[in-house]
Each structure stands twice: as structure tokens, then as C-alpha cells.
Design a protein around this motif. Structure first.
Motif, PDB file in Angstrom:
ATOM      1  N   PRO A  35      27.760  97.441  12.105  1.00 45.14           N
ATOM      2  CA  PRO A  35      28.127  96.040  11.855  1.00 45.14           C
ATOM      3  C   PRO A  35      28.529  95.765  10.414  1.00 45.14           C
ATOM      4  N   ALA A  36      27.935  96.479   9.467  1.00 47.90           N
ATOM      5  CA  ALA A  36      28.232  96.234   8.049  1.00 47.90           C
ATOM      6  C   ALA A  36      29.692  96.494   7.711  1.00 47.90           C
ATOM      7  N   ASN A  37      30.383  97.258   8.531  1.00 52.43           N
ATOM      8  CA  ASN A  37      31.785  97.568   8.265  1.00 52.43           C
ATOM      9  C   ASN A  37      32.757  96.608   8.940  1.00 52.43           C
ATOM     10  N   LYS A  38      32.231  95.672   9.736  1.00 52.19           N
ATOM     11  CA  LYS A  38      33.137  94.807  10.493  1.00 52.19           C
ATOM     12  C   LYS A  38      32.587  93.394  10.707  1.00 52.19           C
ATOM     13  N   SER A  39      31.555  93.017   9.927  1.00 48.26           N
ATOM     14  CA  SER A  39      30.910  91.729  10.169  1.00 48.26           C
ATOM     15  C   SER A  39      31.752  90.548   9.709  1.00 48.26           C
ATOM     16  N   GLY A  40      32.600  90.753   8.712  1.00 53.69           N
ATOM     17  CA  GLY A  40      33.479  89.684   8.254  1.00 53.69           C
ATOM     18  C   GLY A  40      32.753  88.511   7.628  1.00 53.69           C
ATOM     19  N   THR A  41      31.586  88.758   7.049  1.00 49.83           N
ATOM     20  CA  THR A  41      30.784  87.665   6.502  1.00 49.83           C
ATOM     21  C   THR A  41      30.994  87.448   5.010  1.00 49.83           C
ATOM     22  N   ASP A  42      31.683  88.375   4.334  1.00 52.18           N
ATOM     23  CA  ASP A  42      31.822  88.283   2.891  1.00 52.18           C
ATOM     24  C   ASP A  42      33.124  87.592   2.496  1.00 52.18           C
ATOM     25  N   SER A  43      33.071  86.911   1.386  1.00 48.60           N
ATOM     26  CA  SER A  43      34.243  86.192   0.905  1.00 48.60           C
ATOM     27  C   SER A  43      35.267  87.173   0.357  1.00 48.60           C
ATOM     28  N   TRP A  44      36.486  86.719   0.280  1.00 58.39           N
ATOM     29  CA  TRP A  44      37.554  87.576  -0.213  1.00 58.39           C
ATOM     30  C   TRP A  44      37.368  87.858  -1.696  1.00 58.39           C
ATOM     31  N   LEU A  45      37.834  89.003  -2.102  1.00 60.52           N
ATOM     32  CA  LEU A  45      37.763  89.454  -3.482  1.00 60.52           C
ATOM     33  C   LEU A  45      38.539  88.516  -4.407  1.00 60.52           C
ATOM     34  N   ASP A  46      38.028  88.337  -5.629  1.00 62.05           N
ATOM     35  CA  ASP A  46      38.683  87.546  -6.656  1.00 62.05           C
ATOM     36  C   ASP A  46      39.316  88.507  -7.664  1.00 62.05           C
ATOM     37  N   LEU A  47      40.616  88.381  -7.888  1.00 64.09           N
ATOM     38  CA  LEU A  47      41.327  89.293  -8.769  1.00 64.09           C
ATOM     39  C   LEU A  47      41.274  88.899 -10.245  1.00 64.09           C
ATOM     40  N   LYS A  48      40.623  87.810 -10.585  1.00 58.28           N
ATOM     41  CA  LYS A  48      40.664  87.317 -11.961  1.00 58.28           C
ATOM     42  C   LYS A  48      40.133  88.337 -12.961  1.00 58.28           C
ATOM     43  N   LYS A  49      39.140  89.121 -12.552  1.00 56.83           N
ATOM     44  CA  LYS A  49      38.511  90.081 -13.463  1.00 56.83           C
ATOM     45  C   LYS A  49      38.997  91.510 -13.225  1.00 56.83           C
ATOM     46  N   LEU A  50      40.062  91.665 -12.431  1.00 59.51           N
ATOM     47  CA  LEU A  50      40.487  93.004 -12.039  1.00 59.51           C
ATOM     48  C   LEU A  50      40.844  93.884 -13.236  1.00 59.51           C
ATOM     49  N   TRP A  82      43.751  92.325   3.705  1.00 59.91           N
ATOM     50  CA  TRP A  82      43.421  91.380   2.643  1.00 59.91           C
ATOM     51  C   TRP A  82      44.677  90.665   2.162  1.00 59.91           C
ATOM     52  N   LYS A  83      44.602  89.362   1.971  1.00 59.69           N
ATOM     53  CA  LYS A  83      45.775  88.531   1.702  1.00 59.69           C
ATOM     54  C   LYS A  83      46.523  88.926   0.437  1.00 59.69           C
ATOM     55  N   ASP A  84      45.842  89.494  -0.558  1.00 64.87           N
ATOM     56  CA  ASP A  84      46.481  89.868  -1.812  1.00 64.87           C
ATOM     57  C   ASP A  84      46.551  91.385  -1.997  1.00 64.87           C
ATOM     58  N   PHE A  85      46.523  92.125  -0.898  1.00 59.74           N
ATOM     59  CA  PHE A  85      46.508  93.577  -1.020  1.00 59.74           C
ATOM     60  C   PHE A  85      47.772  94.096  -1.707  1.00 59.74           C
ATOM     61  N   ASP A  86      48.922  93.486  -1.422  1.00 63.35           N
ATOM     62  CA  ASP A  86      50.164  93.924  -2.058  1.00 63.35           C
ATOM     63  C   ASP A  86      50.110  93.728  -3.572  1.00 63.35           C
ATOM     64  N   LYS A  87      49.539  92.611  -4.031  1.00 60.89           N
ATOM     65  CA  LYS A  87      49.411  92.371  -5.468  1.00 60.89           C
ATOM     66  C   LYS A  87      48.426  93.360  -6.096  1.00 60.89           C
ATOM     67  N   LEU A  88      47.365  93.640  -5.374  1.00 66.47           N
ATOM     68  CA  LEU A  88      46.344  94.557  -5.887  1.00 66.47           C
ATOM     69  C   LEU A  88      46.916  95.951  -6.103  1.00 66.47           C
ATOM     70  N   ILE A  89      47.632  96.485  -5.116  1.00 59.65           N
ATOM     71  CA  ILE A  89      48.136  97.838  -5.265  1.00 59.65           C
ATOM     72  C   ILE A  89      49.201  97.916  -6.357  1.00 59.65           C
ATOM     73  N   LYS A  90      49.971  96.855  -6.564  1.00 54.98           N
ATOM     74  CA  LYS A  90      50.957  96.874  -7.650  1.00 54.98           C
ATOM     75  C   LYS A  90      50.275  96.940  -9.011  1.00 54.98           C
ATOM     76  N   ARG A  91      49.231  96.138  -9.193  1.00 57.74           N
ATOM     77  CA  ARG A  91      48.538  96.129 -10.479  1.00 57.74           C
ATOM     78  C   ARG A  91      47.812  97.445 -10.729  1.00 57.74           C
ATOM     79  N   ILE A  92      47.336  98.068  -9.657  1.00 55.34           N
ATOM     80  CA  ILE A  92      46.658  99.360  -9.804  1.00 55.34           C
ATOM     81  C   ILE A  92      47.662 100.455 -10.170  1.00 55.34           C
ATOM     82  N   THR A  93      48.792 100.494  -9.475  1.00 53.16           N
ATOM     83  CA  THR A  93      49.793 101.520  -9.761  1.00 53.16           C
ATOM     84  C   THR A  93      50.416 101.321 -11.134  1.00 53.16           C
ATOM     85  N   ASP A  94      50.541 100.076 -11.588  1.00 48.17           N
ATOM     86  CA  ASP A  94      51.072  99.814 -12.925  1.00 48.17           C
ATOM     87  C   ASP A  94      50.187 100.420 -14.009  1.00 48.17           C
ATOM     88  N   ARG A  95      48.915 100.625 -13.706  1.00 46.62           N
ATOM     89  CA  ARG A  95      47.998 101.243 -14.659  1.00 46.62           C
ATOM     90  C   ARG A  95      48.071 102.769 -14.613  1.00 46.62           C
TER      91      ARG A  95
END
Length: 322
Positions: A35-50, A82-95
Motif C-alpha cells: 500500500p505504501a507504494n500506491k496509497s496516494g495520500t501524500d501531497s505533491w512535491l514542491d520544487l521551490k527548494k529543488l 506528477w504534474k511537473d515531471f517535465d519541468k523536473l527532468i529538465k532542471r535535473i538534466t541542465d545540471r
């Protein structure tokens, strides 16, 4: 032979791994998934501190080995939803980080055609209870056009699914060009929870023992080399195959000195940082507060009788044989 040491060759390219469970929302509901892998109880990640978190990871990794490159493995849940997954992978690859995604492939073929090129490797997991086989093969063919693509075929013990899981391997051999796959036995003590699914019958065990994985190694795309090795009690050394150890039941490292936290970290779905997915030791902090992370500087004595995650298994670990 019984392993006594797992280590990486420091003369070869080395990677500090960030095993990052983005969230616990999944598009599937597999019977053998905790259940811990599919419960969907956690809020979405915040990218402000990425960016601050990524800088902290780099500083920690390079304090251990200045030659470390960073490799992030995104898991879930299903990380790609995740709604911002495309933004996340771009910022990661840019590094300059390398990215592997572990996905069930449920996003559309159009999505994979657009984003597959961003990953150094795509790990697609095959789950008989939810997947459409023809669509799954179609997406594999798209992914293999852009990057290294491997399939984790989950061997569901339910008789109505077991043979189908084997057949998808045969289809991958026939219908793709550059794809590898590995058959995975269901782990009844996956993660920190007991999984209530049937055990394999003796007949199924015989079939599993007869199966061959399909490495299909290719130099078509850049890849992260396997520079991990295992030393046995007779002092023989061979390249590490973590799945082989799992399937052979040689994953009890209790009492060994483990370098989890020094060669990789685990970020859970709430953003808490641990040495490994087994959560040995205390949390080092949160990605939401990078300045307060207390990075480990020492190895840890393994407290568990199992090590179920490939990333965790690959951490250097040494058995006291005296």
C-alpha cells in the motif's frame, strides 16, 4: 559461492545515486505491491527548494569522491504522472545529472515519444493485472528509438497471469531490437511490509529456474557501466548481478558494514532523506529544508536480514569474516 563483499571499482566511472520516490500515486493497483507504494495520500512535491537540494547532494557526493557523477533514479508510485515531471527532468538534466526512470509505462505513446530522449535509461515494469500487452510492446518500440530500455517482467504467481508474464518476454525477443529484460520473482517481504499474495508452486519454481534473462547489450546509446563487483568466500570476484542475488536468496547482509548514504541516498514520497530504501539509520533531513540536512559521514552496520532494492544492494558492503 557465498558473497563476503560487494564493492565498486574506483578506477572506473562512478555514480552517486539518488533513489527518489517522487510520490505514492500509481495508475495501477497490483496485488503484490505494498500500500505504501500506491496509497496516494501524500501531497505533491514542491520544487521551490529543488536547486538548493541538488547543490547539497553534489557537495555531499563530492566530499566522499570528487569523481562522483550524479545519477538520479525516479520511482513511485508512477513517477511520470506528477504534474511537473517535465519541468523536473529538465532542471535535473541542465545540471548534468543522469536520469533513469522506473515506470509502468502507462503514459501515452505520444508522451513517451516526446520525453524518452531525456533519460539515460528507461526501466519499464510489466504488470499482468493492468497492462495491455500490444500497447506495452508499442511503447517499448518507441523508447528503444531514443535510449537504453530495459523491462522488469514481474512473475505474478497467480496461474492466470504467470504464463502471460513469460510470453511477454518471448514477444520482446521477437518484436524489439535493442531491449533487454529481466524476470523478477515477487518479493513477499518487499520493502518494510509483508505482501499477501500466493507463493509459487513447485511447478512454477521449476519454470522460473529454467528461464533466461535477456541482456541484449548494445552500444547504440550512452549508458552507465556496471562497475559493481561481488567477492565470494573463496576470494573469487565477478561482476555484480543484483537480481541474481535476489533470486538466489543471497541478500541477507545483517551485521555487514554498509556504505549506504555514502554512495547513494533514498528520498521517500514525503521528501524525507534516508541512507537507503530500507531506512536503516535515522532520517538525514528533508528535501524541503536542504540547509538542515545532516549528511552521514560513516558506514552503518546493516540491521536487516534482507536487501530488496538493486540500488541498496550495489552499495559497498563488507562482511566480517574473522
Amino acid at each position: 559461492m557465498e558473497p563476503i563483499k560487494i564493492y565498486r571499482n574506483r578506477s572506473e566511472p562512478s555514480y552517486f545515486v539518488v533513489d527518489w520516490m517522487l510520490h505514492d500515486r500509481c495508475t495501477y493497483n497490483c496485488s503484490y505491491c505494498p500500500p505504501a507504494n500506491k496509497s496516494g495520500t501524500d501531497s505533491w512535491l514542491d520544487l521551490k527548494k529543488l536547486d538548493e537540494f541538488c547543490t547539497a547532494v553534489e557537495q555531499h557526493a563530492h566530499s566522499i569522491d570528487p569523481k562522483f557523477q550524479i545519477h538520479v533514479l525516479f520511482t513511485g508510485g508512477e513517477p511520470t504522472v506528477w504534474k511537473d515531471f517535465d519541468k523536473l527532468i529538465k532542471r535535473i538534466t541542465d545540471r548534468g545529472w543522469f536520469i533513469t526512470v522506473n515506470s509502468n509505462g502507462s503514459r501515452t505513446s505520444r508522451w513517451w515519444d516526446e520525453y524518452a530522449k531525456n533519460f539515460i535509461q528507461i526501466l519499464l515494469s510489466y504488470h499482468t493485472e493492468s497492462v495491455n500487452d500490444d500497447e506495452f510492446i508499442e511503447k517499448i518500440k518507441i523508447c528503444e528509438k531514443y535510449t537504453n530500455t530495459s523491462i522488469n517482467i514481474m512473475l505474478n504467481p497467480d496461474p492466470k497471469y504467470f504464463s502471460r508474464a513469460i510470453e511477454i518476454g518471448n514477444r520482446i525477443r521477437r518484436e524489439t531490437k535493442y531491449v533487454s529484460f529481466t524476470y523478477h520473482k515477487i518479493q513477499h517481504t518487499f520493502g518494510l511490509q509483508e505482501i499477501s499474495v500466493p507463493h509459487y508452486t513447485p511447478e512454477q519454481i521449476n519454470v522460473i529456474n529454467s528461464l533466461d534473462n535477456y541482456p541484449n547489450l548494445s552500444d547504440r546509446y550512452p549508458y552507465l557501466p556496471n562497475n559493481f563487483y561481488v567477492q565470494s568466500a573463496d576470494l573469487s570476484v565477478k561482476q555484480l548481478d543484483a537480481i541474481e542475488l535476489i533470486n538466489a536468496g543471497q541478500i541477507n547482509f545483517k551485521g555487514w558494514q554498509c556504505y549506504a548514504g555514502l554512495e547513494s541516498i533514498f528520498v521517500d514520497s514525503r521528501g524525507d532523506i534516508f541512507r537507503a530504501t530500507c531506512r536503516a539509520g535515522e532520517s538525514m533531513g528533508s528535501i524541503l529544508n536542504p540547509a538542515d540536512i545532516v549528511w552521514t559521514k560513516n558506514s552503518i552496520e546493516c540491521p536487516h536480514t534482507w536487501c530488496r532494492c538493486v540500488t541498496d544492494i550495489r552499495n559497498t558492503k563488507v562482511k566480517d569474516v574473522l
